[in-house]
Design an enzyme around this catalytic site. Structure first.
Site, mmCIF file in Angstrom:
data_model
loop_
_atom_site.group_PDB
_atom_site.id
_atom_site.type_symbol
_atom_site.label_atom_id
_atom_site.label_comp_id
_atom_site.label_asym_id
_atom_site.label_seq_id
_atom_site.Cartn_x
_atom_site.Cartn_y
_atom_site.Cartn_z
ATOM 1 N N GLU A 1 3.382 -4.724 3.594
ATOM 2 C CA GLU A 1 3.123 -3.447 2.944
ATOM 3 C C GLU A 1 4.066 -2.315 3.319
ATOM 4 O O GLU A 1 3.733 -1.142 3.104
ATOM 5 C CB GLU A 1 1.687 -3.009 3.265
ATOM 6 C CG GLU A 1 1.436 -2.700 4.752
ATOM 7 C CD GLU A 1 0.872 -3.859 5.545
ATOM 8 O OE1 GLU A 1 0.287 -3.631 6.616
ATOM 9 O OE2 GLU A 1 1.023 -5.016 5.085
ATOM 10 N N GLU B 1 -1.396 -5.266 -1.106
ATOM 11 C CA GLU B 1 -0.299 -4.517 -0.480
ATOM 12 C C GLU B 1 -0.303 -3.049 -0.901
ATOM 13 O O GLU B 1 0.043 -2.169 -0.100
ATOM 14 C CB GLU B 1 1.048 -5.166 -0.803
ATOM 15 C CG GLU B 1 1.178 -6.632 -0.419
ATOM 16 C CD GLU B 1 0.792 -6.943 1.021
ATOM 17 O OE1 GLU B 1 0.874 -6.034 1.875
ATOM 18 O OE2 GLU B 1 0.401 -8.091 1.296
#
Length: 773
Positions: free
Chosen positions: A179, A213
């Site tokens: 992420e 994410e």
């Protein structure tokens, strides 16, 4: 400050990757290797790339300038500030300072990748991939859902995402996705969708992962846990919220049903061992890199998500939703622990008038291991709680605050609480012999056992009036029955009886739970005399479901309008072929043979992995080498993944050994794929012992990535004293690193398996023999 670091090949820190692409100057006819550099810094590898205080609570703004070749593109967390040519070969790109963030979120890539502008420039959303993948439109699906998912989160959190968002599909990456703030990295196989090659169901994987994410841009990036012992505040929230986001964007995927089938089942499986760990263990127990890496497991992701969903159900979605917004706004760009979250939810509850003691309740779910099983006596109304463990000889004095939704044939669902070891409730009493059902729609993180009379009433209802039992509970009753049997809390015949109604069941969820639980029976007994009658019984049960989809399957089509039906068709074909249903086996062999002889693949993408597997299981060297040659020559990521799994299906031991040896050659298998190949070989009864010997012989290489996953899958079939002793020897003689906890779990699970097989093998054999006479 003088600093020198390494560009690695093991996908940590700053690493090198490559892909093969045609030379443009030769009309694409000549394949050459193209190289790129990328970073993966979670959890503690930022220090290998630049000097830093590399801890999540050490937040800062990061400014970076990258010197790179003129024919490459540099990306980082923020927008470019300027880009200047230095000489004929080199240029530099300087980036704007980042938001205040933790070092593990810093990222950059240098590549020849391209992106298509799929949104108005002001949205600043792009997906980068190999130029040929961009030109072929393989990012189109990800492009189409990224904006709507981002819009959902901005509305849900009431906080705008103000910076650019680049997503990049990398040929190599350790996790499926990472992420990094503003530059999210993915394995290309889980981000790209190839029309006519990728399974329709792969869209669910892509949507979920993007949802996961992007949720991190708020939970994890904007608001970060203080230390790694509370990483579930990042991962549990991202797992839970991604289902909400995809349910909103792709309602046909029925993601909240999938949540129960995937997250609840996964959490239960891992948390039923005494060697599990709390969601929030003491910080001083999570200090080394291996200990930190050990926290990135199914407890953190799946249990974290499940207890959050349970809390949302108890508080009410409006209170939970408002509490999240308070939490994010109050701790923007800061670090937190769970008590900061409880305080925000308490503030929201005080505004709406709720009465749940959030901190007291949640301490029982986050600070201690495991989960409870409640046993309800529907004659007396008495309910008892105890810790659920597969090894039920382990003593436990743990108690939970359990919210129980309960219903019956004539009463609406009601919420009851169990705080103590034993309680008595009128709503648990069966009126006039009616069935009682607890944990309605599976909103709670606990298993339920009943008196035998109520079990009989529930099973009778599922056989004769299944629609009166909620769909999710038809699956969960099977799951509870089988797992209670594994823990010796009910008889194994009772669990097996719960599958009788499946011959007439056409919904996906009950079949999904049945197949997941019957995998354990296959793993325990596919090398024994139980296997024959068990296979015969399951073949007879699945025949109706297979025939339900037969017209689609025989014509290599799928029910396109119904995502759940597609999943069920895939399940039906997989189970029918694996149990040797002649119609399924012949269909798979014929379709694969047509491909081999006509060089035309007319197998539907949804069914390719199943049919490839069945064809290689039934075939020999010719079929295997055809699949291997296709794997090597294919540039389609989805096709390579389907073929890679199929290669592990052969029953020829020498071919499985050959495949295992190939995993040691980076030119044949990328490092990130090694563990999945070995795990798949281990799931094949012909390859189980081969895989176990192989990982011990080559542990240093194969354990570089996904070591925990590898141990879990390779040891899952262990059920003999000899295998237990070998596992103990392995734990004492090898440097296990982050896999240490996984090996201890495997030792405990093997002990459970040995005892369970010894106690139940004969009765299971008798049951299947009786049912198949």
């Amino acid at each position: 400050m003088a600093f020198e670091g390494e560009i690695t090949n093991n996908l940590d820190g700053l690493f090198l990757s490559y892909y093969t692409e045609g030379e443009p100057e030769n009309d694409g006819d000549t394949d050459v290797d193209r190289y790129l550099a990328a970073t993966h810094l979670q959890p503690t590898d930022a220090r290998t790339v630049f000097p830093c205080f590399d801890e999540p609570a050490m937040k800062a703004r990061f400014s970076v300038t990258i010197i790179h070749r003129r024919d490459t593109v540099a990306l980082s967390n923020q927008d470019q500030a300027d880009n200047n040519i230095m000489d004929e070969e080199w240029q530099y790109t300087r980036f704007q300072p980042t938001e205040v963030m933790s070092p593990y979120l810093f990222a950059f890539t240098v590549s020849e990748f391209k992106a298509k502008d799929s949104y108005p420039p002001e949205r600043r959303i792009k997906i980068y991939a190999r130029p040929d993948a961009i030109e072929a439109g393989h990012t189109a699906y990800a492009d189409s859902i990224t904006g709507p998912i981002m819009d959902f989160y901005q509305d849900y959190f009431d906080i705008r995402y103000t910076q650019k968002l680049d997503q990049i599909a990398l040929p190599d990456l350790g996790p499926a996705g990472m992420e990094n703030w503003g530059l999210v990295t993915y394995q290309e196989g889980v981000l790209l969708y190839e029309e006519g090659v990728s399974s329709y169901l792969h869209k669910e994987v892509i949507a979920y992962l993007i949802g996961h994410e992007l949720a991190h841009q708020w939970f994890g990036n904007m608001v970060t846990m203080k230390w790694w012992n509370d990483v579930w505040l990042n991962e549990g929230f991202a797992s839970y919220l991604s289902y909400l986001a995809v349910e909103h964007v792709e309602p046909g995927f029925k993601m909240m049903e999938e949540f129960v089938a995937v997250e609840l089942h996964t959490a239960f499986e891992a948390d039923a061992l005494a060697s599990s760990h709390p969601l929030s263990p003491p910080a001083d127990e999570i200090q080394t890199k291996d200990q930190i890496m050990g926290m990135f497991d199914s407890i953190t992701y799946s249990k974290g998500a499940v207890v959050l969903k349970m809390l949302a159900d108890v508080l009410g979605e409006h209170i939970f939703h408002k509490g999240i917004k308070i939490y994010l706004e109050k701790f923007r760009l800061k670090n937190t622990d769970p008590y900061d979250l409880w305080d925000a939810l308490k503030q929201s509850q005080s505004e709406y008038g709720g009465h749940v003691d959030i901190e007291k309740m949640m301490d029982t779910w986050t600070n201690q291991i495991g989960f409870p099983v409640i046993t309800i006596n529907t004659t007396s109304g008495e309910a008892e709680q105890r810790q659920f463990l597969f090894n039920d000889t382990t003593e436990s004095n743990l108690l939970w605050q359990i919210p129980v939704r309960v219903t019956s044939g004539s009463r609406r669902s009601a919420l009851e609480w169990i705080f103590t070891k034993t309680v008595s409730k009128d709503s648990f009493i069966s009126k006039k012999g009616e069935w009682i059902l607890a944990n309605v729609n599976c909103t709670g993180y606990y298993r339920v056992n009943y008196d035998l009379a109520n079990w009989a009433r529930l099973m009778n209802e599922m056989e004769n009036n299944p629609e009166t039992i909620p769909l999710l509970n038809r699956g969960q009753l099977i799951d509870d029955a089988f797992n209670l049997a594994r823990a010796n809390l009910v008889s194994v015949p009772l669990a097996l009886n719960s599958t009788r109604f499946l011959s007439n069941e056409r919904e996906y969820i009950p079949w999904r739970f049945a197949v997941e639980n019957l995998k354990y029976f296959f793993l325990m007994f596919d090398r024994s005399e139980v296997y024959g009658p068990m296979r015969k019984y399951l073949q007879s049960q699945v025949t109706g479901l297979y025939n339900h989809f037969k017209n689609y399957t025989d014509n290599s089509t799928v029910p396109e309008e119904n995502h759940a039906a597609q999943s069920n068709q895939e399940l039906a074909v997989r189970l029918a072929c694996s149990t040797g249903l002649p119609a399924c086996v012949d269909m798979a062999k014929d379709l694969f043979h047509f491909w081999m002889t006509n060089n035309t693949n007319k197998i539907h993408p949804n069914l390719r992995s199943i049919i490839y597997c069945q064809a290689l299981e039934s075939g020999g060297l010719k079929e295997w080498e055809f699949a291997w040659n296709k794997y090597q020559s294919s540039s389609d990521t989805a096709e390579k993944e389907q073929l890679r799994e199929a290669l592990t299906c052969t029953k020829k031991i020498w071919l499985l050994n050959r495949l295992l040896d190939y995993t040691l050659d980076p030119d044949k298998f990328r490092l990130m794929d090694v563990s999945s190949v070995i795990a798949s070989v281990a799931q094949n009864e012909a390859g189980h012992a081969l895989a176990w010997n192989f990982i011990r012989a080559h542990w240093d290489y194969v354990s570089q990535l996904h070591a925990q996953y590898l141990i879990e899958k390779v040891t899952y079939r262990f059920s003999t004293t000899f295998e237990l002793e070998e596992l103990k020897l392995f734990s004492s003689k090898y440097d296990l690193g982050s896999a240490s906890a996984a090996v201890q779990n495997a030792i405990e699970q093997t002990k459970v398996n040995i005892q369970w097989v010894n106690n139940h093998k004969d009765v299971i054999l008798d049951w299947f023999l009786t049912e198949t006479r």
